[in-house]
Design an enzyme around this catalytic site. Sequence first.
Site, PDB file in Angstrom:
ATOM      1  N   GLU A 288       0.877  -1.160   0.000  1.00 21.75           N
ATOM      2  CA  GLU A 288       0.000   0.000   0.000  1.00 21.75           C
ATOM      3  C   GLU A 288       0.922   1.219   0.000  1.00 21.75           C
ATOM      4  OE1 GLU A 288      -2.753   0.200   3.302  1.00 21.75           O
ATOM      5  OE2 GLU A 288      -3.419   2.184   2.657  1.00 21.75           O
TER       6      GLU A 288
ATOM      7  N   ARG B 290       4.750 -12.721   9.831  1.00 22.03           N
ATOM      8  CA  ARG B 290       5.439 -11.437   9.669  1.00 22.03           C
ATOM      9  C   ARG B 290       6.841 -11.568  10.218  1.00 22.03           C
ATOM     10  NH1 ARG B 290       1.554  -7.485   8.571  1.00 22.03           N
ATOM     11  NH2 ARG B 290       2.931  -5.690   8.670  1.00 22.03           N
TER      12      ARG B 290
ATOM     13  N   LYS C 105       4.434   0.973   8.937  1.00 20.03           N
ATOM     14  CA  LYS C 105       4.573   2.253   8.243  1.00 20.03           C
ATOM     15  C   LYS C 105       3.926   3.384   9.028  1.00 20.03           C
ATOM     16  CE  LYS C 105       3.195   0.144   4.526  1.00 20.03           C
ATOM     17  NZ  LYS C 105       2.534  -0.110   3.268  1.00 20.03           N
TER      18      LYS C 105
HETATM   19  P1  ATP Z   1       2.613  -1.837   7.594  1.00 24.41           P
HETATM   20  O1  ATP Z   1       1.892  -2.127   8.852  1.00 24.41           O
HETATM   21  O2  ATP Z   1       4.057  -1.597   7.789  1.00 24.41           O
HETATM   22  O3  ATP Z   1       1.952  -0.784   6.766  1.00 24.41           O
HETATM   23  P2  ATP Z   1       1.424  -3.652   5.831  1.00 24.41           P
HETATM   24  O4  ATP Z   1       1.340  -5.129   5.878  1.00 24.41           O
HETATM   25  O5  ATP Z   1       0.174  -2.892   6.046  1.00 24.41           O
HETATM   26  O6  ATP Z   1       2.548  -3.209   6.790  1.00 24.41           O
HETATM   27  P3  ATP Z   1       1.610  -3.410   3.031  1.00 24.41           P
HETATM   28  O7  ATP Z   1       2.076  -2.283   2.222  1.00 24.41           O
HETATM   29  O8  ATP Z   1       0.173  -3.734   3.008  1.00 24.41           O
HETATM   30  O9  ATP Z   1       2.079  -3.145   4.507  1.00 24.41           O
HETATM   31  O10 ATP Z   1       2.484  -4.707   2.741  1.00 24.41           O
HETATM   32  C1  ATP Z   1       2.885  -5.186   1.483  1.00 24.41           C
HETATM   33  C2  ATP Z   1       3.248  -6.632   1.640  1.00 24.41           C
HETATM   34  O11 ATP Z   1       4.335  -6.768   2.564  1.00 24.41           O
HETATM   35  C3  ATP Z   1       2.101  -7.428   2.201  1.00 24.41           C
HETATM   36  O12 ATP Z   1       1.985  -8.644   1.492  1.00 24.41           O
HETATM   37  C4  ATP Z   1       2.480  -7.661   3.627  1.00 24.41           C
HETATM   38  O13 ATP Z   1       1.918  -8.831   4.113  1.00 24.41           O
HETATM   39  C5  ATP Z   1       4.007  -7.697   3.557  1.00 24.41           C
HETATM   40  N1  ATP Z   1       4.591  -7.304   4.832  1.00 24.41           N
HETATM   41  C6  ATP Z   1       4.415  -6.144   5.488  1.00 24.41           C
HETATM   42  N2  ATP Z   1       5.078  -6.144   6.655  1.00 24.41           N
HETATM   43  C7  ATP Z   1       5.712  -7.333   6.749  1.00 24.41           C
HETATM   44  C8  ATP Z   1       6.555  -7.944   7.724  1.00 24.41           C
HETATM   45  N3  ATP Z   1       6.877  -7.329   8.849  1.00 24.41           N
HETATM   46  N4  ATP Z   1       7.015  -9.186   7.469  1.00 24.41           N
HETATM   47  C9  ATP Z   1       6.702  -9.812   6.324  1.00 24.41           C
HETATM   48  N5  ATP Z   1       5.911  -9.305   5.373  1.00 24.41           N
HETATM   49  C10 ATP Z   1       5.416  -8.072   5.566  1.00 24.41           C
HETATM   50 MG    MG Z   2      -1.478  -2.520   4.997  1.00 22.17          MG
END
Ligand code: ATP
Ligand code: MG
Length: 583
Positions: free
Chosen positions: A61, A285, A295
């Site tokens: 995102e 994760r 983020k």
């Molecule tokens: P954040 O909370 O940092 O915004 P998010 O999962 O909402 O993390 P996205 O941009 O939606 O962030 O993530 C893109 C991809 O990266 C998704 O498939 C998500 O599952 C993966 N991802 C995000 N954070 C992690 C993590 N800590 N470990 C492994 N994969 C991750």
């Molecule tokens: Mg997200």
Amino acid sequence: MQLADENQSWPHYYYLCSSLKTPMSEEAKKEEKSLNFIEEIIEKDLRSGKYESIVTRFPPEPNGYLHIGHASSICLNFGLTRKFPGYTNLRFDDTNPTTEETEYVDSIKEDIQWLGFKWENERYASDYFPRLYEFALQLIKKGLAYVDDSTSEEMAALKGTPTEPGRDSPFRNRTVEENLALFAQMKNGEFPDGSRTLRAKIDMGHINMLMRDPVLYRIKHAHHHRTGNEWCIYPMYDFAHGQSDAIEEVTHSICTMEFVPHRELYDWLIAQLGIYPSHQYEFARRNTNYTVTSKRKLLQLVTEKHVSGWDDPRMPTISGMRRRGYTPESIRDFCDRIGVAKRDNLVDIGLLEFSVREHLNKIAHRRMVVFDPVKLIITNYQEPESGKEFLPAENNPEDGNAGERDIPFGREILIERDDFMENPPKKYFRLAPGQMVRLKSAYIIRCEEVIKDSAGQITELHCSYIPESKSGHDTSGIKTKGTLHWVHAGDAIEVEVREYDRLFRVEDPTDEEGDFKEYLNPDSLNIVKGYAEPSLKTAGINDSFQFLRKGYYKLDRDSTVERLVFNRTVTLKDSWARENKQP
Ligand code: ATP
Ligand code: MG
């Protein structure tokens, strides 16, 4: 999918041709490690002929910069299509207009490329808004979706609990015609934000709360970074994600464990719409200790100025790590070592440091920089009449192709104040009265006299040198146990060095009471002065250096011609590997 830099040193085992009947080559077999559980699934799917090739996607995102957790997901998704036939798409999951920005899109693309990966297609969930709208109409026409006038509070009140069924909304039994008309009005901007939603009509008594008539669309009169003001209804994650996967014919849609309960809805929507049957798989994760990997939280650190920006070298962002001096190879190696699991765990940041030390040891040019200097006079040294003496010094003993540089030597040099002790204990191999040490790449010296000021502070060390002991031409027969780094006093350049420590004082700041920011480490940045050998004047922004006996460093973009600034990537001390043996 190929690594952009064609780096062949990263373990890989291609299927050598697209025919699955072709066995792996002997070479590929040798390199093969045990497959992780997702690779096992894919291997089985390919062997059984379910797929001839696979499609994965990385779906960020664009609401912030990528961090080390995302690196895991990138290495996994892109890594799979290096190992198996197929490709990986980059898909921006941009369904939330209020938090997304083009700056983030650009940084995400830069970071993935820097990590060494190439996507097949660059896609945006927002490109699919018209298709998703059609899908919604399809569901309404099948009697599987309805417009609900309930407020979010009213909806929550009817949602039930994990142990109690929910209750039907009073708007649940609207006719198809009524729903079509209302949904069109929603789209046409006739209703204010939050006044209506489109919901799937599944089962308010379903054991899985996410199946209790989930919201598919919400009204949001907001400007979108790509579609502008074209839309005022936006699909929810659950309606956008699986459908986007299906549109792209993603075979293996890999996400993190918190989406396990969403899988049922993912499958239900695909089945009801009769679209390409993508499948969702989940892995744990990957978060590292002494930092935060969200983020939203990282954004707070930026906006509240706890750090200098998203690429502050203390940040766990890919851009922060790049600025600090981490290499793509070291981050990929780290992700490879931590692997893929089903249970969440906090990964020791020491392992990342281990990976970066390993790589930088191979590539970093050695330089000498003195941090807390004391002047040393070589009393029997005669400056050559022809000018200054230059000594050749190896750039990297680990790399035969790294070449040499010339470093100036002379009567007055600087050494570290703490490399001298007036009253040393036994087995002290550095400089002490009457004791000999080697100056790296130069000569053996002996300390003859200690000069102090009236306060008793040492101001100069007077030494003699052994002319026959020149490095590489040593005929003195003298063996010394200590070797010191040094710089020629007249030629040393003053540089700023930024030393970083952990960003937080506790392993998991989000697991502590109160606000996570209360646990920031107040000493995470320490700025010191260094006296560097003059060859560092020509340091480039992408060069890695080892400052002998200190650590690994990289030039910072804050540098100017007058003042060079170096970031300490990591110290030399390898405490993690010592405590944990070999990973
Ligand atoms: P954040 O909370 O940092 O915004 P998010 O999962 O909402 O993390 P996205 O941009 O939606 O962030 O993530 C893109 C991809 O990266 C998704 O498939 C998500 O599952 C993966 N991802 C995000 N954070 C992690 C993590 N800590 N470990 C492994 N994969 C991750
Ligand atoms: Mg997200």
